[in-house]
Design a protein around this motif. Structure first.
Motif, PDB file in Angstrom:
ATOM      1  N   GLN A   1       0.831  -1.188   0.000  1.00 60.38           N
ATOM      2  CA  GLN A   1       0.000   0.000   0.000  1.00 60.38           C
ATOM      3  C   GLN A   1       0.870   1.245   0.000  1.00 60.38           C
ATOM      4  O   GLN A   1       1.947   1.257   0.582  1.00 60.38           O
ATOM      5  N   VAL A   2       0.389   2.277  -0.653  1.00 58.09           N
ATOM      6  CA  VAL A   2       1.099   3.552  -0.716  1.00 58.09           C
ATOM      7  C   VAL A   2       0.169   4.649  -0.209  1.00 58.09           C
ATOM      8  O   VAL A   2      -1.026   4.653  -0.508  1.00 58.09           O
ATOM      9  N   GLN A   3       0.741   5.554   0.559  1.00 54.88           N
ATOM     10  CA  GLN A   3      -0.006   6.726   1.011  1.00 54.88           C
ATOM     11  C   GLN A   3       0.750   7.989   0.630  1.00 54.88           C
ATOM     12  O   GLN A   3       1.985   8.036   0.722  1.00 54.88           O
ATOM     13  N   LEU A   4       0.004   9.020   0.240  1.00 52.27           N
ATOM     14  CA  LEU A   4       0.556  10.354   0.039  1.00 52.27           C
ATOM     15  C   LEU A   4      -0.063  11.253   1.101  1.00 52.27           C
ATOM     16  O   LEU A   4      -1.292  11.374   1.173  1.00 52.27           O
ATOM     17  N   VAL A   5       0.777  11.866   1.925  1.00 51.74           N
ATOM     18  CA  VAL A   5       0.293  12.695   3.026  1.00 51.74           C
ATOM     19  C   VAL A   5       0.773  14.127   2.819  1.00 51.74           C
ATOM     20  O   VAL A   5       1.978  14.385   2.751  1.00 51.74           O
ATOM     21  N   GLU A   6      -0.187  15.034   2.738  1.00 47.96           N
ATOM     22  CA  GLU A   6       0.115  16.432   2.474  1.00 47.96           C
ATOM     23  C   GLU A   6       0.151  17.228   3.777  1.00 47.96           C
ATOM     24  O   GLU A   6      -0.530  16.895   4.754  1.00 47.96           O
ATOM     25  N   SER A   7       0.916  18.310   3.759  1.00 51.16           N
ATOM     26  CA  SER A   7       0.964  19.225   4.896  1.00 51.16           C
ATOM     27  C   SER A   7       1.329  20.609   4.394  1.00 51.16           C
ATOM     28  O   SER A   7       1.828  20.751   3.263  1.00 51.16           O
ATOM     29  N   GLY A   8       1.064  21.625   5.229  1.00 54.11           N
ATOM     30  CA  GLY A   8       1.509  22.973   4.916  1.00 54.11           C
ATOM     31  C   GLY A   8       0.441  23.939   4.462  1.00 54.11           C
ATOM     32  O   GLY A   8       0.744  25.106   4.202  1.00 54.11           O
ATOM     33  N   GLY A   9      -0.793  23.506   4.360  1.00 55.03           N
ATOM     34  CA  GLY A   9      -1.856  24.428   3.970  1.00 55.03           C
ATOM     35  C   GLY A   9      -2.183  25.395   5.086  1.00 55.03           C
ATOM     36  O   GLY A   9      -1.663  25.294   6.202  1.00 55.03           O
ATOM     37  N   GLY A  10      -3.063  26.358   4.792  1.00 56.66           N
ATOM     38  CA  GLY A  10      -3.470  27.311   5.808  1.00 56.66           C
ATOM     39  C   GLY A  10      -4.039  28.572   5.224  1.00 56.66           C
ATOM     40  O   GLY A  10      -4.346  28.633   4.030  1.00 56.66           O
ATOM     41  N   ALA A  23       4.436  13.776   1.199  1.00 54.11           N
ATOM     42  CA  ALA A  23       5.359  12.671   1.405  1.00 54.11           C
ATOM     43  C   ALA A  23       4.689  11.349   1.073  1.00 54.11           C
ATOM     44  O   ALA A  23       3.587  11.064   1.552  1.00 54.11           O
ATOM     45  N   ALA A  24       5.362  10.555   0.271  1.00 55.58           N
ATOM     46  CA  ALA A  24       4.869   9.230  -0.102  1.00 55.58           C
ATOM     47  C   ALA A  24       5.521   8.189   0.802  1.00 55.58           C
ATOM     48  O   ALA A  24       6.714   8.270   1.100  1.00 55.58           O
ATOM     49  N   SER A  25       4.725   7.207   1.219  1.00 53.16           N
ATOM     50  CA  SER A  25       5.249   6.128   2.046  1.00 53.16           C
ATOM     51  C   SER A  25       4.596   4.818   1.655  1.00 53.16           C
ATOM     52  O   SER A  25       3.519   4.800   1.051  1.00 53.16           O
ATOM     53  N   GLY A  26       5.255   3.713   2.005  1.00 57.12           N
ATOM     54  CA  GLY A  26       4.717   2.400   1.689  1.00 57.12           C
ATOM     55  C   GLY A  26       5.733   1.581   0.925  1.00 57.12           C
ATOM     56  O   GLY A  26       6.922   1.858   0.925  1.00 57.12           O
ATOM     57  N   THR A  27       5.236   0.564   0.226  1.00 54.84           N
ATOM     58  CA  THR A  27       6.118  -0.359  -0.493  1.00 54.84           C
ATOM     59  C   THR A  27       6.452   0.208  -1.871  1.00 54.84           C
ATOM     60  O   THR A  27       6.002  -0.280  -2.904  1.00 54.84           O
ATOM     61  N   ILE A  28       7.268   1.247  -1.868  1.00 53.41           N
ATOM     62  CA  ILE A  28       7.571   1.993  -3.082  1.00 53.41           C
ATOM     63  C   ILE A  28       8.817   1.453  -3.763  1.00 53.41           C
ATOM     64  O   ILE A  28       9.861   1.333  -3.134  1.00 53.41           O
ATOM     65  N   PHE A  29       8.682   1.145  -5.045  1.00 50.13           N
ATOM     66  CA  PHE A  29       9.837   0.747  -5.844  1.00 50.13           C
ATOM     67  C   PHE A  29      10.444   1.975  -6.518  1.00 50.13           C
ATOM     68  O   PHE A  29      11.651   2.183  -6.463  1.00 50.13           O
ATOM     69  N   SER A  30       9.581   2.778  -7.129  1.00 47.82           N
ATOM     70  CA  SER A  30      10.070   3.980  -7.791  1.00 47.82           C
ATOM     71  C   SER A  30       8.926   4.976  -7.963  1.00 47.82           C
ATOM     72  O   SER A  30       7.783   4.571  -8.172  1.00 47.82           O
ATOM     73  N   ILE A  31       9.267   6.274  -7.862  1.00 47.72           N
ATOM     74  CA  ILE A  31       8.291   7.337  -8.101  1.00 47.72           C
ATOM     75  C   ILE A  31       8.683   8.082  -9.358  1.00 47.72           C
ATOM     76  O   ILE A  31       9.835   8.514  -9.491  1.00 47.72           O
ATOM     77  N   ASP A 112      -1.472   5.288 -10.192  1.00 47.89           N
ATOM     78  CA  ASP A 112      -1.721   6.699  -9.920  1.00 47.89           C
ATOM     79  C   ASP A 112      -2.206   6.852  -8.479  1.00 47.89           C
ATOM     80  O   ASP A 112      -3.173   6.206  -8.096  1.00 47.89           O
ATOM     81  N   TYR A 113      -1.533   7.691  -7.683  1.00 50.22           N
ATOM     82  CA  TYR A 113      -1.911   7.861  -6.283  1.00 50.22           C
ATOM     83  C   TYR A 113      -2.170   9.337  -5.983  1.00 50.22           C
ATOM     84  O   TYR A 113      -1.529  10.224  -6.580  1.00 50.22           O
ATOM     85  N   TRP A 114      -3.089   9.569  -5.011  1.00 50.73           N
ATOM     86  CA  TRP A 114      -3.492  10.935  -4.647  1.00 50.73           C
ATOM     87  C   TRP A 114      -3.338  11.164  -3.149  1.00 50.73           C
ATOM     88  O   TRP A 114      -3.561  10.250  -2.339  1.00 50.73           O
ATOM     89  N   GLY A 115      -2.996  12.406  -2.803  1.00 52.60           N
ATOM     90  CA  GLY A 115      -3.042  12.819  -1.419  1.00 52.60           C
ATOM     91  C   GLY A 115      -4.462  13.175  -1.011  1.00 52.60           C
ATOM     92  O   GLY A 115      -5.376  13.203  -1.840  1.00 52.60           O
TER      93      GLY A 115
END
Length: 124
Positions: A1-10, A23-31, A112-115
Motif C-alpha cells: 500500500q502507498v499513502q501520500l500525506v500532504e501538509s503545509g496548507g493554511g 510525502a509518499a510512504s509504503g512499499t515503493i519501488f520507484s516514483i 496513480d496515487y493521490w493525497g
C-alpha cells in the motif's frame, strides 16, 4: 500500500507565501512524475505544476513565476512553494504521483496515487 500525506496548507494574506509538502510512504519501488492539482469551490480540478523523475518542471500559466515545484527523491517528497499568493489561488491542493510498488519481491505496474488534499485560503 502507498499513502501520500500532504501538509503545509493554511490561511495567508494576499501577497504571502506558503509551502506545501507531500510525502509518499509504503512499499515503493520507484516514483516517476509528481504533480500538484487544485480545486476551487464550484470549479473543476486544475493541474497546477508537474515535475518529472528527471526534474523537468511545467506550470499552468496563472502560477508561472510565482510557484515552484521541487522534489527530494531521498525522502519521496514533493514540494510546492507558493509566493505572491492571490485570492484566486484559494483552493484545496492535491498531490498526485505515478508510483511503481512492490508486491512480495516483484515490482508492479505503475499506478496513480493521490493525497488527501490541503486547504489553501488567501484572504485578508
Amino acid at each position: 500500500q502507498v499513502q501520500l500525506v500532504e501538509s503545509g496548507g493554511g490561511l495567508v494574506p494576499p501577497g504571502g507565501s506558503l509551502r506545501l509538502s507531500c510525502a509518499a510512504s509504503g512499499t515503493i519501488f520507484s516514483i516517476y512524475t509528481m504533480r500538484w492539482y487544485r480545486q476551487a469551490p464550484g470549479k473543476q480540478r486544475e493541474l497546477v505544476a508537474t515535475i518529472t523523475g528527471g526534474g523537468n518542471t511545467n506550470y499552468v500559466d496563472s502560477v508561472k513565476c510565482r510557484f515552484n515545484i521541487s522534489r527530494d527523491n531521498a525522502k519521496n517528497t514533493v514540494y510546492l512553494q507558493m509566493n505572491s499568493l492571490k485570492p484566486e489561488d484559494t483552493a484545496v491542493y492535491y498531490c498526485n504521483a505515478d508510483i511503481r510498488t512492490f508486491v512480495g519481491v516483484q515490482a508492479t505496474a505503475v499506478s496513480d496515487y493521490w493525497g488527501q488534499g490541503a486547504q489553501v485560503t488567501v484572504s485578508s
